[in-house]
Design a protein around this motif. Structure first.
Motif: not given
Ligand code: ATP
Ligand code: MG
Lengths: 311, 279
Positions: B263-279
């Motif tokens: 789950a930590s790995l998945l949350y890490g993936l989520a954070l990584w993706y979220f922190s570099r996307r344009d909205y």
């Protein structure tokens, strides 16, 4: 210190999963906004106005270039603490009342819990939603949501306020009220950055403007600078202008409009007016009167877009 | 302060969702049913009665009736809780990413990491509130009316909430990538199904083929994804071992530990993706 300073700020969006497309939303934009002024960013749809604000608030990330806001490089928390933002489309959780919405956004700004209630009350009164304070926002009309949005943007007493189409959907009286609020804020020292299509409004309150087209800045300056760059004259004549004279005049000045015994000319300086009068007199046409007309920002904007398109 | 503001808001959002209000009503009906039905025998203190009749197993004299009932109750209600839970929280991330909402949130002095964590923690807490309502209710009814204060039953909530927090990592990743509540629900349910199949891989999936690579892949998949099903079935073993099965499986912490990492790995993936996307 400048409130906003950007250097070659560029944003290219990449869209499409399979056939990738590049949209150049902003192209090397260098702007500076003085502290304590009201700055208007104008431009046709899709020019990149919203994108510019999004980059400054780190809602999107620049492809290249640098920017600083209130002295902080973009992306810093301290920057956002001192900014307020009213996005062009904004949604509020429908299950909260107007007061609770403001309290919630106050919390997100890190305001002390004790101050929130009074702050919400004050702001709702300011934007004319006093009677709606305890109504859930899902029952609000568009204009009421817009007013709530403005209150939300003001919740942290920002030093710099970004407003994207703030009067969209607001009735004329409300628009006047909002303009008055903005002018009062300016007098209290707040810098205001305004994106708008309503040029008459921009003209009323902005000190400086920049005009964007397809991601590039095409003009910047004060409203007075831009609107007095060109002169509009109405010349009343004693008779209709013969075709020969029209052709003669059109060779020299392209922005002339003929209508019966009237001639409207948009000129760069006064000497052009004299040369037109000389031509008319030489062809034996009497002049009954000449009036100078003030150019509105809208006239200027439309003229500029025409010129840009011609190029 | 900012973090807690978003956290509190998310709990409010979870609780006010239609699905969870429905859950709340259903749970309340069950609680009323049990509070009317469960009692203690007047002649034989310590013996549980259900709607007035004594509940004792002559064939199994040593059976702890209350515990047996609680285990059955736990394992049969968990399925429904999963159902409501997924429907209740799947929309949280896509809702946040809607145009007009995300612009507002990101313009506030809250880092994207804080925002996503507050959202996830809020979702887990929202579910916890709903779970505690039902479980603590049952626990109180058994305690007050039958004199059985079973702490193991109450503490099993913690394990269910933990399992949910791990499941939410999948929902978060799905929500961030698809930006659609519908897809998130679909992916979450598929995951629950897959996690159940992987749990049974030795007695079911391995029979399909003897290929060691195939076995290895399934094993790898089992360990790198949150072991949701194993966590839920383990949570009922906290209450006690099921007296009806001959060799009852013992409670183990292993799925919780493995799932912590995945789950930590998945949350890490989520954070990584979220922190570099344009909205
Ligand atoms: N998230 C995004 N992904 C891809 N392209 C985008 C995105 N946001 C904006 N664009 C593109 O960038 C360009 C500039 O858009 P922007 O919203 O900044 O225009 P605007 O000047 O605010 O227009 P309007 O007056 O209609 O509000 C447009 O071509 C738009 O399609
Ligand atoms: Mg825009």
């Amino acid at each position: 210190m400048e409130a906003i300073q950007t250097a070659d700020l560029t944003k290219h969006y990449r869209t499409g999963l399979l056939n990738k497309k590049n949209i150049n939303a902003l192209e090397k934009v260098s702007l500076s906004v003085e502290q304590g002024s009201i700055f208007g960013l104008l431009g046709p749809n899709g020019a990149g106005k919203t994108t510019f604000v999004k980059l400054l608030l780190s809602i999107a990330f620049p492809t290249s270039g640098t920017a600083s806001v209130l002295g902080y490089p973009i992306g810093q928390r301290a920057l956002k603490e001192q900014c307020g933002y009213l996005p062009e489309s904004h949604k509020y959780p429908g299950f909260l009342t107007a007061t609770d919405t403001l309290i919630f956004f106050g919390r997100l700004n890190g305001l002390p819990e004790t101050a929130l209630k009074d702050k919400a009350k004050y702001l709702l009164e300011l934007v004319g939603l006093k009677d709606w304070a305890d109504v859930k926002t899902k029952k609000f009309s568009k204009g009421m949501l817009q007013r709530l949005g403005l209150a939300q943007a003001l919740v942290n007493d920002p030093k710099l306020l970004f407003l994207d189409e703030p009067t969209d959907g607001v009735d004329p009286v409300g628009r006047k009220e909002i303009r008055d609020i903005l002018v009062n804020l300016k007098n209290a020292g707040t810098t205001i950055f305004l994106n708008s299509h309503l040029l008459s409004e921009i003209e009323m309150i902005c000190d400086n403007v920049a005009i964007l087209k397809k991601g590039c800045v095409v003009r910047t300056g004060s409203i007075a600078d831009l609107t007095t760059q060109k002169l509009i004259y109405n010349i009343q004549l004693s008779a209709q202008i013969p075709e020969d004279t029209k052709v003669n005049l059109s060779h020299k000045h392209f922005s002339l409009e003929f209508k019966d015994t009237n001639l409207a000319a948009t000129l760069n300086d006064k000497s052009e007016l004299n040369s037109i009068i000389d031509t008319l007199r030489a062809d034996g046409i009497g002049i009954e009167g000449v009036t100078q007309q003030k150019m509105s920002l809208e006239d200027y904007f439309i003229q500029l877009m025409k010129e840009e398109n011609r190029q | 302060m900012r973090f807690w503001g978003m956290f509190r808001f998310t709990i409010g959002e979870t609780i006010r969702r239609g699905v969870l209000i429905f859950y709340f009503c259903v749970a309340t009906c069950f609680l009323i049913f049990f509070s009317l039905g469960v009692g203690q025998s007047a002649e034989n203190p310590g013996v549980i009665t259900i709607f007035g009749s004594e509940f004792a197993h002559e064939s199994m004299p040593g059976l702890n009736v209350a515990e047996f009932m609680l285990i059955q109750l736990h394992s049969s209600s968990v399925f429904w809780i999963v159902l409501f839970g997924i429907f209740g929280v799947a929309g949280l991330i896509p809702n946040m990413l809607e145009k007009g909402t995300i612009d507002l949130f990101l313009s506030k002095p809250l880092t994207r990491t804080e925002l996503l964590l507050a959202r996830s923690l809020g979702a887990a807490t929202g579910i916890a509130v709903n779970l505690v309502y039902f479980f603590a209710g049952i626990w109180l009814i058994f305690g007050l009316k039958a004199g059985v204060w079973h702490w193991g039953f109450l503490s099993s909530v913690i394990y269910v909430v933990y399992a949910f927090a791990c499941l939410f990592s999948i929902v978060a990743v799905a929500g961030l990538f698809t930006r659609s509540a519908g897809f998130s629900i679909l992916i979450a349910f598929s995951f629950v199904l897959i996690s159940w199949l992987l749990e049974l891989r030795e007695s079911l999936l391995f029979l399909i083929s003897d290929n060691p690579v195939y076995h290895w892949i399934l094993d790898a998949f089992y360990y790198i994804t949150p072991q949701f099903n194993a966590m839920l079935s383990n949570s009922s073993r906290v209450i006690g071992s099921n007296p009806l099965s001959l060799s009852p499986p013992q409670f183990t912490f292993m799925p919780y530990i493995y799932s912590f990492f995945s789950a930590s790995l998945l949350y890490g993936l989520a954070l990584w993706y979220f922190s570099r996307r344009d909205y």
